[in-house]
Design a protein around this motif. Structure first.
Motif, PDB file in Angstrom:
ATOM      1  N   TYR A 134       0.872  -1.174   0.179  1.00  0.00           N
ATOM      2  CA  TYR A 134      -0.097   0.327  -0.071  1.00  0.00           C
ATOM      3  C   TYR A 134       0.703   1.359   0.107  1.00  0.00           C
ATOM      4  O   TYR A 134       1.929   0.921  -0.021  1.00  0.00           O
ATOM      5  N   LEU A 135       0.325   2.537  -0.377  1.00  0.00           N
ATOM      6  CA  LEU A 135       1.240   4.239  -0.537  1.00  0.00           C
ATOM      7  C   LEU A 135      -0.226   4.351   0.557  1.00  0.00           C
ATOM      8  O   LEU A 135      -1.332   4.997   0.395  1.00  0.00           O
ATOM      9  N   GLU A 136       0.534   5.046   1.768  1.00  0.00           N
ATOM     10  CA  GLU A 136       0.149   5.402   2.985  1.00  0.00           C
ATOM     11  C   GLU A 136       0.545   7.219   2.943  1.00  0.00           C
ATOM     12  O   GLU A 136       1.408   6.899   2.949  1.00  0.00           O
ATOM     13  N   LEU A 137      -0.227   7.806   2.911  1.00  0.00           N
ATOM     14  CA  LEU A 137       0.073   9.477   3.273  1.00  0.00           C
ATOM     15  C   LEU A 137       0.715   9.503   4.572  1.00  0.00           C
ATOM     16  O   LEU A 137      -0.109   9.085   5.360  1.00  0.00           O
ATOM     17  N   GLU A 138       1.969  10.040   4.675  1.00  0.00           N
ATOM     18  CA  GLU A 138       2.622   9.831   6.028  1.00  0.00           C
ATOM     19  C   GLU A 138       2.515  11.399   6.383  1.00  0.00           C
ATOM     20  O   GLU A 138       2.221  11.696   7.826  1.00  0.00           O
ATOM     21  N   LYS A 139       2.908  12.515   5.866  1.00  0.00           N
ATOM     22  CA  LYS A 139       3.041  14.094   6.402  1.00  0.00           C
ATOM     23  C   LYS A 139       2.975  15.438   5.523  1.00  0.00           C
ATOM     24  O   LYS A 139       3.071  15.037   3.980  1.00  0.00           O
ATOM     25  N   GLU A 140       2.159  16.143   5.122  1.00  0.00           N
ATOM     26  CA  GLU A 140       1.710  16.971   4.915  1.00  0.00           C
ATOM     27  C   GLU A 140       2.217  18.122   5.552  1.00  0.00           C
ATOM     28  O   GLU A 140       2.371  18.738   6.305  1.00  0.00           O
ATOM     29  N   THR A 141       3.328  19.254   5.038  1.00  0.00           N
ATOM     30  CA  THR A 141       3.777  20.537   5.091  1.00  0.00           C
ATOM     31  C   THR A 141       3.029  21.601   4.555  1.00  0.00           C
ATOM     32  O   THR A 141       2.516  21.000   2.840  1.00  0.00           O
ATOM     33  N   ALA A 142       2.896  22.984   4.304  1.00  0.00           N
ATOM     34  CA  ALA A 142       2.954  23.966   3.449  1.00  0.00           C
ATOM     35  C   ALA A 142       3.516  23.396   1.517  1.00  0.00           C
ATOM     36  O   ALA A 142       3.171  23.848   0.951  1.00  0.00           O
ATOM     37  N   ASP A 143       4.978  23.194   1.586  1.00  0.00           N
ATOM     38  CA  ASP A 143       5.135  23.284   0.606  1.00  0.00           C
ATOM     39  C   ASP A 143       5.210  21.155  -0.092  1.00  0.00           C
ATOM     40  O   ASP A 143       5.914  21.297  -0.855  1.00  0.00           O
ATOM     41  N   GLU A 144       4.932  20.916   0.955  1.00  0.00           N
ATOM     42  CA  GLU A 144       5.534  19.049   0.749  1.00  0.00           C
ATOM     43  C   GLU A 144       4.646  18.551   1.550  1.00  0.00           C
ATOM     44  O   GLU A 144       4.281  18.542   2.161  1.00  0.00           O
ATOM     45  N   VAL A 145       4.376  17.228   0.455  1.00  0.00           N
ATOM     46  CA  VAL A 145       3.784  16.041   1.124  1.00  0.00           C
ATOM     47  C   VAL A 145       4.663  14.540   1.619  1.00  0.00           C
ATOM     48  O   VAL A 145       5.092  14.724   0.184  1.00  0.00           O
ATOM     49  N   THR A 146       4.978  13.726   1.917  1.00  0.00           N
ATOM     50  CA  THR A 146       5.597  12.548   2.137  1.00  0.00           C
ATOM     51  C   THR A 146       3.884  11.446   2.249  1.00  0.00           C
ATOM     52  O   THR A 146       3.251  12.069   2.778  1.00  0.00           O
ATOM     53  N   ALA A 147       4.613  10.165   1.401  1.00  0.00           N
ATOM     54  CA  ALA A 147       3.900   9.236   1.481  1.00  0.00           C
ATOM     55  C   ALA A 147       4.427   7.519   1.429  1.00  0.00           C
ATOM     56  O   ALA A 147       5.741   7.530   1.079  1.00  0.00           O
ATOM     57  N   LEU A 148       4.813   6.772   2.353  1.00  0.00           N
ATOM     58  CA  LEU A 148       5.165   5.525   1.888  1.00  0.00           C
ATOM     59  C   LEU A 148       4.508   4.351   1.545  1.00  0.00           C
ATOM     60  O   LEU A 148       3.246   4.512   1.238  1.00  0.00           O
ATOM     61  N   PHE A 149       5.467   3.951   0.730  1.00  0.00           N
ATOM     62  CA  PHE A 149       4.705   2.643   0.274  1.00  0.00           C
ATOM     63  C   PHE A 149       5.238   1.898   0.861  1.00  0.00           C
ATOM     64  O   PHE A 149       6.600   1.915   1.181  1.00  0.00           O
ATOM     65  N   VAL A 150       4.192   1.081   1.246  1.00  0.00           N
ATOM     66  CA  VAL A 150       4.853  -0.039   2.509  1.00  0.00           C
ATOM     67  C   VAL A 150       4.718  -1.620   1.056  1.00  0.00           C
ATOM     68  O   VAL A 150       3.676  -1.429   0.991  1.00  0.00           O
TER      69      VAL A 150
END
Length: 176
Positions: free
Chosen positions: A88-104
């Motif tokens: 799966y691919l899950e959203l991890e963190k969001e900031t004003a300029d950046e989005v992070t997701a983990l591919f597990v």
């Protein structure tokens, strides 16, 4: 008996040499792609922040199922054939300029996907950078396989960024 000892000794020496060479390959690998988009930051990041939009641009997610965590849509399930180790691919963190997701996925260490917008003072476009961070174990086959990551993941990343650009710019032109 002597031939068997020679075969075993040769195998041990060969494995040791391959393992020592694999130690020269870094344990952390980053693949990065970027595209310039003539749009505002919010319209670009809305495509990345919202898992409902991922099927429109993320390569390979067109037949995925939604991933809900605590009743909220947090990502996409790519494969649930093995219920103990779903992919799966899950959203991890969001900031004003950046989005992070983990591919597990299965038995691999999680791969960190990050999308970052970069703006320049005298430019009418933004740069959207997508990078994937792989953390490798000490296994020689994993280290040598990492040499192919650029060719495996680079072209789909470029396609995904291109699809985001097309979608965002099409939305802008239809609003004008």
């Amino acid at each position: 008996m002597r031939g068997l000892k020679l075969i075993i000794l040769s195998f041990v020496i060969l494995f040791t040499v391959v393992w020592l060479i694999s130690l020269l390959i870094p344990s952390r690998v980053r693949i990065s792609r970027a595209v310039n988009i003539h749009a505002n930051k919010d319209s670009i990041l809305s495509m990345v922040k919202d898992p409902m939009h991922w099927k429109e641009w993320y390569p390979g997610l067109d037949s995925s199922k939604p991933l809900y965590v605590e009743g909220r849509l947090k990502g996409a399930i790519l494969s649930d054939k093995d219920p103990q180790h779903p992919v799966y691919l899950e959203l991890e963190k969001e900031t004003a300029d950046e989005v992070t997701a983990l591919f597990v996925g299965g038995r691999i260490k999680p791969v960190v996907n990050t999308w970052k917008t970069i703006s320049y003072a005298h430019s009418d476009s933004l740069t959207l950078q997508w990078y994937m961070d792989f953390q490798l174990r000490w296994y020689p086959w994993e280290k040598f396989a990492s040499l192919l990551l650029e060719k495996s993941y680079g072209p789909p990343m470029e396609k995904g960024l291109s699809d985001i650009k097309k979608s965002v710019q099409a939305d802008l032109s239809s609003n004008n």
